[in-house]
Design an enzyme around this catalytic site. Sequence first.
Site, PDB file in Angstrom:
ATOM      1  N   HIS B 257       0.482  -1.348   0.168  1.00 30.08           N
ATOM      2  CA  HIS B 257      -0.314   0.150   0.076  1.00 30.08           C
ATOM      3  C   HIS B 257       0.640   1.024  -0.054  1.00 30.08           C
ATOM      4  O   HIS B 257       1.856   1.440   1.143  1.00 30.08           O
ATOM      5  CB  HIS B 257      -1.393  -0.057   1.345  1.00 30.08           C
ATOM      6  N   ARG B 273      -6.280   9.783  -0.751  1.00 31.20           N
ATOM      7  CA  ARG B 273      -5.773  10.465  -1.997  1.00 31.20           C
ATOM      8  C   ARG B 273      -7.240  10.868  -3.138  1.00 31.20           C
ATOM      9  O   ARG B 273      -7.172  11.736  -3.474  1.00 31.20           O
ATOM     10  CB  ARG B 273      -4.738   9.978  -2.410  1.00 31.20           C
TER      11      ARG B 273
END
Lengths: 250, 660
Positions: B257, B273
């Site tokens: 990740h 994000r």
Amino acid sequence: MTDPVQTTAAPRKLRFHVMRHDPQDPASVPNFEVFELEEAAGMTLFIALNEIREKLDPSLAFDFVCRAGICGSCGMVINGRPGLACRTLTQDLPADITLAPLPVFELIADLSVNTGKWMRGMSERIETWVHSLEKDLDLRRIEAKMAPDLADRIYELDRCIECGCCVAACGTARMREDFIGAVGLNKIARFALDPRDSRTDEDFYELIGNDDGVFGCMTLLGCHDVCPKSLPLQTQIAFLRRKMARIGLG
Amino acid sequence: MKVVYTDVLVIGGGLAGLRMAIGARARGHDAIILSLVPAKRSHSAAAQGGMQASLGNVIKGQGDNEDVHFEDTVRGSDWGADQQVVRMFVNTAPKAVRELAAWGVPWSRVRQGDREVIINGQKVTITERGEAHGLVAQRDFGGTKKWRTCYVSDGTGHAMLFAVGDQATARGVPVHERKEAVALIHDGSRCYGAVVRDLITGELIAYVAKATAMATGGAGRIYRVTTNAVICEGIGAALALETGVATLGNMEAVQFHPTGIFPAGILVTEGCRGDGGLLRDASGLRFMPDYEPERKELASRDVVSRRMEEHIRKGNAAKSRFGEHLWLDITLLGRKHIEHNLREVKEICQYFLGIDPAEKWIAVRPAQHYTMGGIRTNHTGQSPTLRGLFAAGEAACWDMHGFNRLGGNSVAETVVAGMIVGEFIADFCESPEGELNIPTALIREAMEAERAKLDVLLHGGGTEHADALKIEMQQTMTDKVGIFRTGADLEEAVHRLQGLLVRSRNIGLRHRADGPNPELVTAYRTQKMLKVALCVALGALTRTESRGAHFREDYPARDDAAWLRRTLASWKDPAGTLPGLAYEPLDVRSMELPPGWRGYGAKNYVDHPDTPGRAEEVASLRERMKDRDRHEVQTALMPYDHLLPERFRGRNERIDEKLP
């Protein structure tokens, strides 16, 4: 943007006073054992306890799962105050750190307690699930609407992680074995707020309108002070008590 | 000898396990869930950002449907996924969200009117539709064409786990907590349950069942730096592997990740994000647009993680006393948004980094996050080689993620697979195959074998320390089987892991209690984890191509001609030190979406010989049917409806796609 200022002072020697006891061993007597570790940057109690287990005593029992403050496994009494060990930084504590298991819950060994059993029992007694009248929901259809603010308010109460800190900090829970604690009362407040739950205030009164429920609370509010998720327990308990008292009197 | 009989034994109390048990129970079968920890403490709770389901309620999700979700997922998988399984999944995901809504999950809801959002670093005003007001909202996530990720602030997994856990309680499904399966009971073709160790008393108990379902999650803890909870040690996969009959699929497919906080590796959600957060380097430069002009910070996770490491290698990392890292900047989202939609992130930053993310940037670096591989099953969740053994969720490889999973597809898979496999388990129990005819000698022998193994660990006089072996394994995996892989590193990893496995057979304990004994637990789990780690490392060494999260610097191209096939690892010889590897080809000629470029990441692949032909076939069929309904076109390309349990078939209603 720069890194925080680094300190160059020699690392502290930490002394962990850890309560040890194996209730299954007839010879075991509860006692505090002292472990010494050198403090490291960013050290949490998760890191420290694992280091103790890896290097000093492989038998030390404690519980961690997520180690990120979201699963509620690692509640323990840290220098006299219930809290989540995984997100407690040693830099925020004095060099002498006393760790004890959460009271009220059944002791498994050392710092490990059976919160799961307690929570499941509470959950079954006060039925902490949405009681829906609608059976055979058609899953192909658009979902029922809910006011965005209401969804947010339900989530606010839904954030409880059942860590047990509120129960460990509760005066009533020490005296009344079946007291549902702030965790239970908060759940009732959560389901009472949820329009998907068909139960009425009268139904909730049946569940918590007694001394094991909302009338057992002595308003000491240790629960509110220690809740790692900062749930609004004080407001919720006061609100529930007024509501339940009205039904009790009415 | 203590024996517990039930219809369905579910191993693992996270979302997939709970949902399977609820499904079997609803069909009238008794189910018992075994869990290492209280079910609500399972790692499902750690899913923060949300679950993908193509509801299309928000304006940025308008036009979303199963077709778009399907294509995003297959591209994300780098064509490693089973496309029929992906279809089953995307069609059931909206139903799962709606079921959970009815069960009390407080999904964040759409608010009509204007709102300000951050897209590509810019403030943009979007207007939500009046008819969507109050419906389940979606946010943006990596690798998706539409805003599709349904969420509950950033505590989605927690809210889902509590709602489903409460439903299990409501339906009287018992969860036997602090119980650990240490071996499966089987006769070489049929699984009959498990030998289980009580983690409090140390007692061994045989759980005998018509169907045994693994929902034990991933294997992140074979790595040193991982976002995974400490219980995610791949033990379920190891138990299946140790039967010598069941196989593990694609274990080399390991996801890293992009935003583990540095250095602890604790996850901060992709929602950061998705909601507009940016990645920056030491100089403060937003570097992703230079590498990935199409999707920037929101390319798939494998691509973003690789680009981050590439940027670090070029000397652009920020430096701290713990090493090199990059920054995640969510300050531009504003305090109100962070305190409302990213509260867990805020807490994590506050407690573990001592910063306020509304003011300061978050130190991040990619960390192991997800196990795409797992116990190989067919679309019903059953092992094709060991009857009566089922698996679902991260523990399984049925295989919807291929070589890279999209954010938001994991927690979605847990409930969707739980729904689907739960039905197939009930079917199995009701079929003649489900009948339980087990010789008691088989149970006794399985129990005795496990007792003997524990006795060797406790009293065998071994000299190796389990903790030390485990740490060396984790370090080897992180150093040698990480984001960038090479033949030389992988060979060394396999060699080291083999050495560790041999040494693990000589583990001795300093603490010999049979009850609550963490050292004993580490000992037997380390032996199992090493086998899983070897499947990962050997699979990665043998796969001489790059696909999804599996990236070989010495073989940077995706090679469909040679490698469009699934790795199957098995462990037939208990005394051996390597798994056996076999391969199962994926059939290009039946794919709805033939292999091509993903739309992000490197354009570097070798076609399968069947690809041009199938691509032409698909294109001409689409052309011929261009006036037809999208469902008809889909059915003509790759029928899948017949594979779903009957009760989960059918179209999903949307604002723009009303059902009659």
